[in-house]
Scaffold this active site. Structure first.
Site, mmCIF file in Angstrom:
data_model
loop_
_atom_site.group_PDB
_atom_site.id
_atom_site.type_symbol
_atom_site.label_atom_id
_atom_site.label_comp_id
_atom_site.label_asym_id
_atom_site.label_seq_id
_atom_site.Cartn_x
_atom_site.Cartn_y
_atom_site.Cartn_z
ATOM 1 N N ASP A 139 38.730 55.776 50.670
ATOM 2 C CA ASP A 139 37.880 54.869 50.182
ATOM 3 C C ASP A 139 36.746 54.355 51.231
ATOM 4 O O ASP A 139 37.220 54.657 52.503
ATOM 5 C CB ASP A 139 38.216 53.513 49.369
ATOM 6 N N CYS B 17 37.082 55.965 45.261
ATOM 7 C CA CYS B 17 35.917 55.405 45.335
ATOM 8 C C CYS B 17 34.806 56.332 44.472
ATOM 9 O O CYS B 17 34.588 57.544 44.583
ATOM 10 C CB CYS B 17 35.311 55.673 46.901
ATOM 11 N N ASN B 18 34.270 55.432 43.563
ATOM 12 C CA ASN B 18 33.340 56.065 42.606
ATOM 13 C C ASN B 18 32.111 56.442 43.283
ATOM 14 O O ASN B 18 31.361 57.445 42.823
ATOM 15 C CB ASN B 18 33.043 54.854 41.469
ATOM 16 N N CYS C 187 34.025 50.313 40.349
ATOM 17 C CA CYS C 187 33.970 50.478 41.626
ATOM 18 C C CYS C 187 35.453 49.924 41.753
ATOM 19 O O CYS C 187 36.114 48.860 41.360
ATOM 20 C CB CYS C 187 32.996 49.733 42.153
ATOM 21 N N HIS D 272 36.828 48.539 44.351
ATOM 22 C CA HIS D 272 37.105 47.126 45.124
ATOM 23 C C HIS D 272 36.851 45.953 43.851
ATOM 24 O O HIS D 272 37.335 44.834 44.092
ATOM 25 C CB HIS D 272 35.547 46.864 45.717
HETATM 26 N N1 DGL Z 1 34.940 51.360 46.369
HETATM 27 C C1 DGL Z 1 33.789 51.722 46.259
HETATM 28 C C2 DGL Z 1 33.584 52.620 44.931
HETATM 29 O O1 DGL Z 1 34.584 52.575 44.017
HETATM 30 C C3 DGL Z 1 32.640 51.175 46.432
HETATM 31 C C4 DGL Z 1 32.287 50.293 47.615
HETATM 32 C C5 DGL Z 1 31.199 50.586 48.538
HETATM 33 O O2 DGL Z 1 30.140 50.392 48.032
HETATM 34 O O3 DGL Z 1 31.275 50.938 49.756
HETATM 35 O O4 DGL Z 1 32.443 52.842 44.288
#
Ligand code: DGL
Length: 259
Positions: free
Chosen positions: A11, A74-75, A185, A187
């Site tokens: 990620d 990570c999307n 996301c 996070h």
């Molecule tokens: N965790 C990431 C996602 O799933 C995004 C976080 C970032 O902007 O780095 O999109």
């Protein structure tokens, strides 16, 4: 490829730990090698080219450590470069996208807010996904970059700050007139329980972690690559000072399961 090899997961930072947590619940005997790229976080405000470069370097590293498959937890990185990665690597690369499908399948004319990073919401990949549902449903795109920083900066237990940020995005989403929020996301999964409380259980809060873990399991099963003797989780990060926080966040996820 040996079934005992680890699953590689990465990620832009610490959000992918929520995916590690779900993978571990579903496949407790898999070894998992996680890499968080906190030094380059957030990816959500970077260019596609930058994200593709970081992701390629990470995949190369995970491949060199024997990963039998790679999960892009990570999307944002998926939107930016999953196609490129699949062309370059001779491994299964599993990406993530906002879970619009389960949100739309709750019923007709669903009012859905998709919370994600700026890049995810602006990319072609999301536009294609949205085009399948936007005729029949009301879909609102809400970029929520402040939530990424709260996780990276170890602020999850600062309840007043967390609530203020969540309320800001809930208001932007007009949540009283919603059926669901899609957490697009990784996070944001850390805020799922709190969002359920703040919205008093009146709307669904949906994330894609379980669907992704199920998909990984099916893929490994198909290729006879499921492990039944492992269970180790190795956490690494481009910022060494984020390792302790990573371990703490995995514990937070365990605790959230018990509530
Ligand atoms: N965790 C990431 C996602 O799933 C995004 C976080 C970032 O902007 O780095 O999109």
């Amino acid at each position: 490829m040996d079934r005992k090899n680890p699953i590689g997961v990465f990620d832009s930072g610490l959000g992918g730990l929520s995916v590690v947590h779900t993978l571990r619940k579903m496949m407790p005997e898999e070894d998992i090698l996680f890499f968080g790229d906190s030094i380059h976080n957030p990816y959500g405000t970077k260019t596609k080219e930058e994200i593709a470069k970081y992701s390629m370097d990470i995949c190369r590293m995970l491949e060199s450590k024997g990963a039998k498959a790679i999960v892009i937890a990570c999307n944002t990185a998926t939107s930016a470069c999953v196609k490129d990665l699949r062309q370059i690597f001779d491994l299964d690369i599993i990406g993530m996208e906002p879970a619009l499908k389960p949100a739309a399948s709750i019923g007709s004319h669903q009012r859905i807010a998709v919370w994600a990073t700026k890049l995810t919401l602006e990319e072609k990949k999301f536009a294609q996904l949205m085009s399948r549902y936007k005729e029949d449903h009301d879909i609102r795109k809400i970029p929520c970059m402040k939530l990424v920083a709260l996780v990276e900066n170890d602020q999850l237990d600062q309840q007043a700050i967390v609530d203020e940020v969540l309320q800001e995005y809930l208001e932007q989403s007009d949540w009283q007139n919603l059926d669901s929020i899609v957490l697009g996301c990784t996070h944001f999964v850390f805020f799922k329980k709190r969002l359920q409380e703040l919205t008093e259980g009146k709307i669904q809060i949906i994330d894609g972690n379980e669907g992704t873990a199920r998909h990984v399991k099916e893929l490994l099963e198909e290729k006879s690559l499921l492990n039944s003797e492992g269970g180790d989780i190795v956490i690494s990060n481009s910022r060494k000072d984020k390792i302790d926080l990573s371990k703490k966040l995995l514990d937070v996820l365990e605790d959230l399961d018990e509530i």
